[in-house]
Motif scaffolding. Structure first.
Motif, PDB file in Angstrom:
ATOM      1  N   LEU A   9       0.832  -1.208   0.000  1.00  0.00           N
ATOM      2  CA  LEU A   9       0.000   0.000   0.000  1.00  0.00           C
ATOM      3  C   LEU A   9       0.865   1.257   0.000  1.00  0.00           C
ATOM      4  CD1 LEU A   9      -2.959  -0.915   2.387  1.00  0.00           C
ATOM      5  CD2 LEU A   9      -2.770  -1.147  -0.091  1.00  0.00           C
ATOM      6  N   PHE A  10       1.902   1.271   0.832  1.00  0.00           N
ATOM      7  CA  PHE A  10       2.890   2.355   0.794  1.00  0.00           C
ATOM      8  C   PHE A  10       3.977   1.894  -0.182  1.00  0.00           C
ATOM      9  CE2 PHE A  10       6.521   4.875   2.110  1.00  0.00           C
ATOM     10  CZ  PHE A  10       5.961   6.106   2.433  1.00  0.00           C
ATOM     11  N   ARG A  11       3.851   2.336  -1.424  1.00  0.00           N
ATOM     12  CA  ARG A  11       4.690   1.818  -2.508  1.00  0.00           C
ATOM     13  C   ARG A  11       5.723   2.867  -2.932  1.00  0.00           C
ATOM     14  NH1 ARG A  11       3.084  -2.538  -5.235  1.00  0.00           N
ATOM     15  NH2 ARG A  11       3.822  -1.774  -7.261  1.00  0.00           N
ATOM     16  N   VAL A  12       6.944   2.410  -3.071  1.00  0.00           N
ATOM     17  CA  VAL A  12       8.041   3.303  -3.443  1.00  0.00           C
ATOM     18  C   VAL A  12       8.682   2.796  -4.729  1.00  0.00           C
ATOM     19  CG1 VAL A  12      10.264   4.285  -2.771  1.00  0.00           C
ATOM     20  CG2 VAL A  12       8.490   3.873  -1.031  1.00  0.00           C
ATOM     21  N   ASP A  28       3.809   6.208  -3.731  1.00  0.00           N
ATOM     22  CA  ASP A  28       2.390   6.069  -4.033  1.00  0.00           C
ATOM     23  C   ASP A  28       1.694   5.392  -2.853  1.00  0.00           C
ATOM     24  OD1 ASP A  28       0.058   6.241  -5.435  1.00  0.00           O
ATOM     25  OD2 ASP A  28       0.506   4.612  -6.823  1.00  0.00           O
ATOM     26  N   GLY A  29       0.489   5.813  -2.550  1.00  0.00           N
ATOM     27  CA  GLY A  29      -0.271   5.190  -1.470  1.00  0.00           C
ATOM     28  C   GLY A  29      -0.140   5.885  -0.135  1.00  0.00           C
ATOM     29  N   CYS A  30       0.599   6.977  -0.079  1.00  0.00           N
ATOM     30  CA  CYS A  30       0.683   7.722   1.177  1.00  0.00           C
ATOM     31  C   CYS A  30      -0.661   8.383   1.446  1.00  0.00           C
ATOM     32  CB  CYS A  30       1.774   8.782   1.095  1.00  0.00           C
ATOM     33  SG  CYS A  30       2.005   9.700   2.646  1.00  0.00           S
ATOM     34  N   PRO A  31      -1.223   8.214   2.646  1.00  0.00           N
ATOM     35  CA  PRO A  31      -2.535   8.788   2.930  1.00  0.00           C
ATOM     36  C   PRO A  31      -2.524  10.310   2.850  1.00  0.00           C
ATOM     37  CG  PRO A  31      -1.891   7.205   4.628  1.00  0.00           C
ATOM     38  CD  PRO A  31      -0.682   7.465   3.787  1.00  0.00           C
ATOM     39  N   PRO A  32      -3.660  10.918   2.555  1.00  0.00           N
ATOM     40  CA  PRO A  32      -3.744  12.381   2.579  1.00  0.00           C
ATOM     41  C   PRO A  32      -3.710  12.886   4.012  1.00  0.00           C
ATOM     42  CG  PRO A  32      -5.917  11.434   2.224  1.00  0.00           C
ATOM     43  CD  PRO A  32      -4.948  10.293   2.178  1.00  0.00           C
ATOM     44  N   GLY A  33      -3.293  14.121   4.165  1.00  0.00           N
ATOM     45  CA  GLY A  33      -3.336  14.758   5.479  1.00  0.00           C
ATOM     46  C   GLY A  33      -2.100  14.560   6.328  1.00  0.00           C
ATOM     47  N   ALA A 143      12.200   8.786   0.572  1.00  0.00           N
ATOM     48  CA  ALA A 143      10.914   8.120   0.783  1.00  0.00           C
ATOM     49  C   ALA A 143      10.725   7.751   2.244  1.00  0.00           C
ATOM     50  CB  ALA A 143      10.832   6.867  -0.090  1.00  0.00           C
ATOM     51  N   GLY A 144      11.808   7.335   2.891  1.00  0.00           N
ATOM     52  CA  GLY A 144      11.731   6.968   4.304  1.00  0.00           C
ATOM     53  C   GLY A 144      11.361   8.135   5.193  1.00  0.00           C
ATOM     54  N   ALA A 145      11.749   9.343   4.794  1.00  0.00           N
ATOM     55  CA  ALA A 145      11.385  10.520   5.581  1.00  0.00           C
ATOM     56  C   ALA A 145       9.874  10.717   5.608  1.00  0.00           C
ATOM     57  CB  ALA A 145      12.069  11.764   5.006  1.00  0.00           C
ATOM     58  N   ILE A 146       9.202  10.377   4.511  1.00  0.00           N
ATOM     59  CA  ILE A 146       7.741  10.425   4.468  1.00  0.00           C
ATOM     60  C   ILE A 146       7.151   9.279   5.280  1.00  0.00           C
ATOM     61  CG2 ILE A 146       5.713  10.343   2.969  1.00  0.00           C
ATOM     62  CD1 ILE A 146       7.303  12.885   2.617  1.00  0.00           C
ATOM     63  N   ALA A 147       7.734   8.085   5.150  1.00  0.00           N
ATOM     64  CA  ALA A 147       7.224   6.907   5.859  1.00  0.00           C
ATOM     65  C   ALA A 147       7.229   7.105   7.361  1.00  0.00           C
ATOM     66  CB  ALA A 147       8.060   5.679   5.484  1.00  0.00           C
ATOM     67  N   ARG A 148       8.215   7.818   7.883  1.00  0.00           N
ATOM     68  CA  ARG A 148       8.310   8.060   9.321  1.00  0.00           C
ATOM     69  C   ARG A 148       7.086   8.805   9.852  1.00  0.00           C
ATOM     70  NH1 ARG A 148      13.903   8.124  11.320  1.00  0.00           N
ATOM     71  NH2 ARG A 148      15.352   7.635   9.628  1.00  0.00           N
ATOM     72  N   LYS A 149       6.413   9.550   8.970  1.00  0.00           N
ATOM     73  CA  LYS A 149       5.272  10.376   9.387  1.00  0.00           C
ATOM     74  C   LYS A 149       3.957   9.606   9.370  1.00  0.00           C
ATOM     75  CE  LYS A 149       7.764  14.194   9.533  1.00  0.00           C
ATOM     76  NZ  LYS A 149       7.981  14.969  10.779  1.00  0.00           N
ATOM     77  N   VAL A 150       3.950   8.430   8.750  1.00  0.00           N
ATOM     78  CA  VAL A 150       2.696   7.697   8.546  1.00  0.00           C
ATOM     79  C   VAL A 150       2.189   7.056   9.831  1.00  0.00           C
ATOM     80  CG1 VAL A 150       1.659   5.724   7.346  1.00  0.00           C
ATOM     81  CG2 VAL A 150       3.143   7.316   6.098  1.00  0.00           C
ATOM     82  N   ALA A 353       5.482   1.381   7.846  1.00  0.00           N
ATOM     83  CA  ALA A 353       4.404   2.238   7.342  1.00  0.00           C
ATOM     84  C   ALA A 353       3.477   1.450   6.430  1.00  0.00           C
ATOM     85  CB  ALA A 353       4.997   3.432   6.592  1.00  0.00           C
ATOM     86  N   ASP A 354       4.044   0.608   5.594  1.00  0.00           N
ATOM     87  CA  ASP A 354       3.251  -0.215   4.693  1.00  0.00           C
ATOM     88  C   ASP A 354       2.341  -1.164   5.485  1.00  0.00           C
ATOM     89  OD1 ASP A 354       2.440  -1.250   2.171  1.00  0.00           O
ATOM     90  OD2 ASP A 354       3.840  -2.903   2.396  1.00  0.00           O
ATOM     91  N   HIS A 355       2.883  -1.813   6.500  1.00  0.00           N
ATOM     92  CA  HIS A 355       2.091  -2.741   7.305  1.00  0.00           C
ATOM     93  C   HIS A 355       1.054  -2.007   8.154  1.00  0.00           C
ATOM     94  CE1 HIS A 355       3.488  -6.891   6.758  1.00  0.00           C
ATOM     95  NE2 HIS A 355       4.596  -6.310   6.302  1.00  0.00           N
ATOM     96  N   TYR A 356       1.379  -0.803   8.565  1.00  0.00           N
ATOM     97  CA  TYR A 356       0.406   0.003   9.314  1.00  0.00           C
ATOM     98  C   TYR A 356      -0.828   0.268   8.450  1.00  0.00           C
ATOM     99  CZ  TYR A 356      -1.507   4.095  11.784  1.00  0.00           C
ATOM    100  OH  TYR A 356      -2.333   4.992  12.422  1.00  0.00           O
ATOM    101  N   LEU A 357      -0.618   0.639   7.199  1.00  0.00           N
ATOM    102  CA  LEU A 357      -1.739   0.911   6.299  1.00  0.00           C
ATOM    103  C   LEU A 357      -2.482  -0.374   5.941  1.00  0.00           C
ATOM    104  CD1 LEU A 357      -0.066   3.541   3.922  1.00  0.00           C
ATOM    105  CD2 LEU A 357      -1.577   3.958   5.883  1.00  0.00           C
ATOM    106  N   ARG A 358      -1.764  -1.482   5.773  1.00  0.00           N
ATOM    107  CA  ARG A 358      -2.411  -2.763   5.478  1.00  0.00           C
ATOM    108  C   ARG A 358      -3.262  -3.209   6.665  1.00  0.00           C
ATOM    109  NH1 ARG A 358       2.953  -5.784   3.421  1.00  0.00           N
ATOM    110  NH2 ARG A 358       1.682  -7.667   3.552  1.00  0.00           N
ATOM    111  N   HIS A 359      -2.745  -3.022   7.873  1.00  0.00           N
ATOM    112  CA  HIS A 359      -3.493  -3.397   9.075  1.00  0.00           C
ATOM    113  C   HIS A 359      -4.757  -2.550   9.210  1.00  0.00           C
ATOM    114  CE1 HIS A 359      -4.172  -4.747  13.188  1.00  0.00           C
ATOM    115  NE2 HIS A 359      -4.218  -3.500  13.592  1.00  0.00           N
ATOM    116  N   ARG A 360      -4.601  -1.260   8.959  1.00  0.00           N
ATOM    117  CA  ARG A 360      -5.762  -0.360   9.043  1.00  0.00           C
ATOM    118  C   ARG A 360      -6.812  -0.729   7.999  1.00  0.00           C
ATOM    119  NH1 ARG A 360      -4.890   6.087   8.447  1.00  0.00           N
ATOM    120  NH2 ARG A 360      -4.715   5.520   6.232  1.00  0.00           N
ATOM    121  N   GLY A 361      -6.355  -1.116   6.808  1.00  0.00           N
ATOM    122  CA  GLY A 361      -7.277  -1.474   5.753  1.00  0.00           C
ATOM    123  C   GLY A 361      -8.013  -2.786   6.026  1.00  0.00           C
TER     124      GLY A 361
END
Length: 366
Positions: A9-12, A28-33, A143-150, A353-361
């Motif tokens: 889901l969090f694809r680089v 791609d797949g970074c949530p809005p906000g 990309a990792g700098a963005i992932a840290r915020k997820v 970050a990818d697993h966080y979004l997969r878990h939430r989904g």
């Protein structure tokens, strides 16, 4: 060349070559906000940037990142917010010296991907290795700098814990020292700096190189991330770390040490806390059991081999099948493991970050 993308889901996707005009990535797949600043990304790139001490390559790259898409700027002119659309980032190469590689255009450097790339694609980019160069990892750090915020509250930190025959004293571990101006090695042990410096100076002056072991610790990772069997969190962390150039081994928690102790020693015992929640008495599992996070710190280590580009002549062959002795000129890290610390952090952050979004989904909760 396929397989330039990682994550579900969090694809680089990274692109570019070591001696091309630029490189970069699309997240791609970074949530809005998600709120961040350009400085958040640049600070991480600055930690990886070459030329900052005599112990790393002297290639002079500012690694200044440009954001091209996927964000809006808030009223303060500094804070950026993700829109949920692809985030594209670009980093220009400004200090290429392709002529340094002219003599090896037809030679296969021992330890490099020269031979295997040629066997697979029928050609290779001899100018620093092209896509196989560690230069590509700058995009991963961005990309990792963005992932840290997820993941809310997650902190990912790394340290160099061994270099060749030298290791840190874990009793002296100090996270704050890693960012110290007097610490060129990302070591958490102040007492190791002199030993590392003297050791690496000798290696460097001999025209050789040496490997290193890096430890990454992610704190604030909620319990429940990951899935059994083929979607394990530690599986994807290991895959991400193993994809880094020159990495030849990965372990989670105790790793290979677990094979040398008993079940009583290895088991992470549990008790109920005063807050009504269970807690662990140890963390031999590295924060992951059955492929799912426990809520403890996630701990991973990876081994980086010695830099293959060295001045000492090594036996090899060339494209015509002749025996040659190869000596690699140019500017190279005597210990590429030093600058691998922020890269390892980025890859662990992306996996979580990818697993966080997969878990939430999948579960609708975090």
């Amino acid at each position: 060349m396929s397989h330039n993308t990682f994550g579900h889901l969090f694809r680089v996707t990274t692109w570019g070559e070591s001696h091309g005009p630029s490189l970069g990535c699309v997240v791609d797949g970074c949530p809005p906000g998600i709120r961040f600043t350009l400085k958040d990304i640049q600070d991480e790139l600055d930690r990886r940037r070459p030329g900052q001490s005599r112990f790393v390559t002297q290639r002079r790259e500012p690694d200044e990142v440009r954001l091209l898409s996927g964000f809006l700027t808030e009223e303060d002119g500094v804070t950026l917010v993700t829109t949920g659309t692809p985030i594209s980032m670009l980093i220009e190469n400004v200090d290429q010296r392709s002529k340094d590689y002219g003599e090896i255009a037809r030679q296969y450097r021992p330890g490099h991907a020269d031979y295997t790339y040629d066997m697979k694609y029928g050609l290779r980019d001899y100018r620093g290795g092209g896509r196989s160069s560690a230069r590509e990892t700058a995009a991963r750090v961005a990309a990792g700098a963005i992932a840290r915020k997820v993941v809310p509250g997650m902190v990912v930190r790394g340290a160099l814990v061994a270099m060749g025959e030298k290791s840190i004293d874990r009793a002296n571990w100090d996270w704050d020292f890693i960012g110290d101006a007097e610490n060129p090695f990302f070591t958490p042990d102040r007492g190791s700096v002199t030993a590392f410096a003297e050791y690496l100076d000798g290696v460097r002056k001999a025209g050789s190189s040496v490997g290193a072991v890096i430890e990454i610790v992610a704190e604030g990772v909620p319990a429940g991330l990951g899935a059994p069997i083929y979607g394990k969190l530690d599986q994807d962390i290991a895959s991400n770390l193993m994809s880094i150039n020159a990495v030849k081994g990965v372990e989670i928690g105790n790793g290979f040490e677990a094979a040398r102790i008993t079940g009583e020693q290895n088991a992470d015992e549990m008790r109920m806390g005063n807050d009504g929640k269970p807690f662990f008495l140890s963390n031999h599992a590295g924060g992951i059991l059955g492929g799912i996070s426990t809520g403890q710190p996630v701990v991973a280590r990876f081994a980086v081999k010695p830099t293959s580009s060295i001045l000492t002549p090594r036996k090899s062959v060339d494209k015509s099948g002749s025996d040659v002795d190869v000596m690699t000129k140019g500017r190279h890290d005597p210990c590429v493991g030093i600058r691998a610390v922020p890269i390892g952090e980025a890859m662990v952050a992306c996996a979580i970050a990818d697993h966080y979004l997969r878990h939430r989904g999948q579960t609708g909760r975090v």
